[in-house]
Design a protein around this motif. Structure first.
Motif, PDB file in Angstrom:
ATOM      1  N   SER A   2       8.779 -10.348   6.171  1.00 10.52           N
ATOM      2  CA  SER A   2       8.987 -11.858   5.221  1.00 10.52           C
ATOM      3  C   SER A   2       8.889 -12.213   5.857  1.00 10.52           C
ATOM      4  O   SER A   2      10.107 -13.022   6.700  1.00 10.52           O
ATOM      5  CB  SER A   2       9.122 -11.198   4.163  1.00 10.52           C
ATOM      6  OG  SER A   2      10.508 -11.703   4.239  1.00 10.52           O
ATOM      7  N   ARG A  23       3.642  -4.259  12.803  1.00  8.45           N
ATOM      8  CA  ARG A  23       4.435  -4.986  11.731  1.00  8.45           C
ATOM      9  C   ARG A  23       5.534  -3.858  11.150  1.00  8.45           C
ATOM     10  O   ARG A  23       6.060  -4.549  10.633  1.00  8.45           O
ATOM     11  CB  ARG A  23       3.663  -5.269  10.736  1.00  8.45           C
ATOM     12  CG  ARG A  23       4.375  -5.807   9.744  1.00  8.45           C
ATOM     13  CD  ARG A  23       3.862  -5.993   8.482  1.00  8.45           C
ATOM     14  NE  ARG A  23       3.935  -7.401   7.544  1.00  8.45           N
ATOM     15  CZ  ARG A  23       4.080  -6.107   6.682  1.00  8.45           C
ATOM     16  NH1 ARG A  23       3.991  -5.076   6.134  1.00  8.45           N
ATOM     17  NH2 ARG A  23       4.733  -7.149   5.504  1.00  8.45           N
ATOM     18  N   GLU A  24       4.641  -2.287  10.822  1.00 10.77           N
ATOM     19  CA  GLU A  24       5.979  -0.898  10.189  1.00 10.77           C
ATOM     20  C   GLU A  24       6.917  -0.878  10.927  1.00 10.77           C
ATOM     21  O   GLU A  24       8.249  -0.724  10.446  1.00 10.77           O
ATOM     22  CB  GLU A  24       5.190   0.160  10.175  1.00 10.77           C
ATOM     23  CG  GLU A  24       4.134   0.361   9.332  1.00 10.77           C
ATOM     24  CD  GLU A  24       2.463  -0.721   9.064  1.00 10.77           C
ATOM     25  OE1 GLU A  24       2.436  -1.268  10.547  1.00 10.77           O
ATOM     26  OE2 GLU A  24       1.961  -1.254   8.799  1.00 10.77           O
ATOM     27  N   ALA A  75      10.327  -4.551  -0.820  1.00 15.49           N
ATOM     28  CA  ALA A  75       8.487  -4.346   0.499  1.00 15.49           C
ATOM     29  C   ALA A  75       8.200  -3.323   0.597  1.00 15.49           C
ATOM     30  O   ALA A  75       6.740  -3.581   0.455  1.00 15.49           O
ATOM     31  CB  ALA A  75       9.837  -5.472   1.133  1.00 15.49           C
ATOM     32  N   ALA A  76       9.360  -2.407   0.396  1.00  4.65           N
ATOM     33  CA  ALA A  76       8.596  -1.102   1.159  1.00  4.65           C
ATOM     34  C   ALA A  76       8.404  -0.765  -0.239  1.00  4.65           C
ATOM     35  O   ALA A  76       7.180   0.234  -0.140  1.00  4.65           O
ATOM     36  CB  ALA A  76      10.118   0.050   1.138  1.00  4.65           C
ATOM     37  N   SER A  77       8.591  -1.123  -1.147  1.00  5.79           N
ATOM     38  CA  SER A  77       7.435  -0.782  -2.522  1.00  5.79           C
ATOM     39  C   SER A  77       6.575  -0.174  -2.462  1.00  5.79           C
ATOM     40  O   SER A  77       5.498  -0.390  -3.291  1.00  5.79           O
ATOM     41  CB  SER A  77       8.553  -0.770  -4.181  1.00  5.79           C
ATOM     42  OG  SER A  77       8.044  -2.273  -4.298  1.00  5.79           O
ATOM     43  N   ASN A  78       6.046  -1.812  -1.786  1.00 11.75           N
ATOM     44  CA  ASN A  78       4.997  -2.055  -2.495  1.00 11.75           C
ATOM     45  C   ASN A  78       3.772  -1.582  -0.696  1.00 11.75           C
ATOM     46  O   ASN A  78       2.581  -2.316  -0.524  1.00 11.75           O
ATOM     47  CB  ASN A  78       4.848  -3.982  -1.797  1.00 11.75           C
ATOM     48  CG  ASN A  78       4.938  -4.483  -3.499  1.00 11.75           C
ATOM     49  OD1 ASN A  78       4.806  -3.834  -4.095  1.00 11.75           O
ATOM     50  ND2 ASN A  78       5.698  -4.936  -3.061  1.00 11.75           N
ATOM     51  N   GLU A  79       4.736  -1.159   0.238  1.00  9.69           N
ATOM     52  CA  GLU A  79       3.562  -0.044   1.015  1.00  9.69           C
ATOM     53  C   GLU A  79       3.567   0.867   1.754  1.00  9.69           C
ATOM     54  O   GLU A  79       5.055   1.554   1.709  1.00  9.69           O
ATOM     55  CB  GLU A  79       4.291  -1.576   2.563  1.00  9.69           C
ATOM     56  CG  GLU A  79       4.186  -2.638   2.323  1.00  9.69           C
ATOM     57  CD  GLU A  79       3.612  -3.378   3.251  1.00  9.69           C
ATOM     58  OE1 GLU A  79       4.020  -2.958   4.545  1.00  9.69           O
ATOM     59  OE2 GLU A  79       3.962  -4.823   3.090  1.00  9.69           O
ATOM     60  N   PRO A  80       2.591   1.558   1.166  1.00 13.78           N
ATOM     61  CA  PRO A  80       3.290   3.426   1.118  1.00 13.78           C
ATOM     62  C   PRO A  80       3.773   3.491   2.450  1.00 13.78           C
ATOM     63  O   PRO A  80       4.493   4.958   3.089  1.00 13.78           O
ATOM     64  CB  PRO A  80       1.662   3.923   0.804  1.00 13.78           C
ATOM     65  CG  PRO A  80       1.702   3.095  -0.346  1.00 13.78           C
ATOM     66  CD  PRO A  80       1.419   1.545   0.352  1.00 13.78           C
ATOM     67  N   GLN A  81       2.649   3.029   3.461  1.00 11.52           N
ATOM     68  CA  GLN A  81       3.166   3.500   4.763  1.00 11.52           C
ATOM     69  C   GLN A  81       4.763   3.391   5.320  1.00 11.52           C
ATOM     70  O   GLN A  81       5.439   3.651   6.059  1.00 11.52           O
ATOM     71  CB  GLN A  81       2.317   3.140   5.874  1.00 11.52           C
ATOM     72  CG  GLN A  81       2.960   1.290   6.124  1.00 11.52           C
ATOM     73  CD  GLN A  81       1.863   0.723   4.793  1.00 11.52           C
ATOM     74  OE1 GLN A  81       1.968   0.913   4.175  1.00 11.52           O
ATOM     75  NE2 GLN A  81       1.343  -0.790   5.414  1.00 11.52           N
ATOM     76  N   LEU A  82       5.624   2.310   4.115  1.00 11.56           N
ATOM     77  CA  LEU A  82       6.907   1.866   4.975  1.00 11.56           C
ATOM     78  C   LEU A  82       7.819   3.485   3.735  1.00 11.56           C
ATOM     79  O   LEU A  82       9.142   3.779   3.891  1.00 11.56           O
ATOM     80  CB  LEU A  82       7.546   0.212   4.746  1.00 11.56           C
ATOM     81  CG  LEU A  82       6.802  -0.253   5.473  1.00 11.56           C
ATOM     82  CD1 LEU A  82       6.456  -1.865   5.274  1.00 11.56           C
ATOM     83  CD2 LEU A  82       6.940   0.033   6.787  1.00 11.56           C
TER      84      LEU A  82
END
Length: 157
Positions: A2, A23-24, A75-82
């Motif tokens: 972010s 980005r990951e 931030a990771a909780s909103n992006e399953p791949q992270l």
């Protein structure tokens, strides 16, 4: 990563994203960095006595490294791949935190309830870290630290 994180690091989004292929990868590097800094701070602890141990553990959870980790978790909780990457790193830091807390407290986990008591200390410290996000509750925290030291004295002998 972010814009808040890159601003906090004194950077712009361009240079970090240029260095990492995805980005990951950038996000994972940030999580790994914060996890390693937390582990380094944990390994550097040298408190004496249970009250100092409890205070030192609480300080880890009320300090800037925990705050940074928390922002990364959100931030990771909103992006399953992270999520998996963050969960794996946090599990490692959690195991290390528990192990070092056991050492610092000279706790013998072969006795019933000792493992759970140490874990309760860590859970309490994490809760104080969350409470500290919006307001400084230092005076109340000092009383809680003193009470947890007394609880540990009773539970650990």
């Amino acid at each position: 990563m972010s814009s808040v994180a890159t601003e906090g690091a004194g950077s712009s989004r361009g240079p970090p994203q240029h260095h990492f292929p995805t980005r990951e990868d950038l996000f994972t590097a940030a999580v790994e960095y914060v996890a390693e800094e937390r582990s380094t701070a944990l390994r550097a602890l040298r408190p004496r006595g249970r009250t100092e141990v409890v205070a030192a553990v609480v300080d880890l959870y009320t300090g800037p490294l925990f705050r940074a980790a928390l922002h990364l978790w959100v931030a990771a909780s909103n992006e399953p791949q992270l999520g998996g990457r963050v969960t794996e790193l946090e599990a490692r830091v959690g195991r290390e935190t528990h192990r070092i807390a056991v050492e610092l407290l000279s706790a013998d986990e072969s006795h019933p309830g000792v493992r759970e008591t140490v874990q309760g200390l860590l859970d309490m410290a994490r809760g104080l870290g969350l409470a500290n996000l919006l307001t400084d509750d230092g005076p109340r925290r000092e009383r809680v630290v003193a009470q947890w030291a007394a609880i540990l004295d009773g539970a650990l002998g």
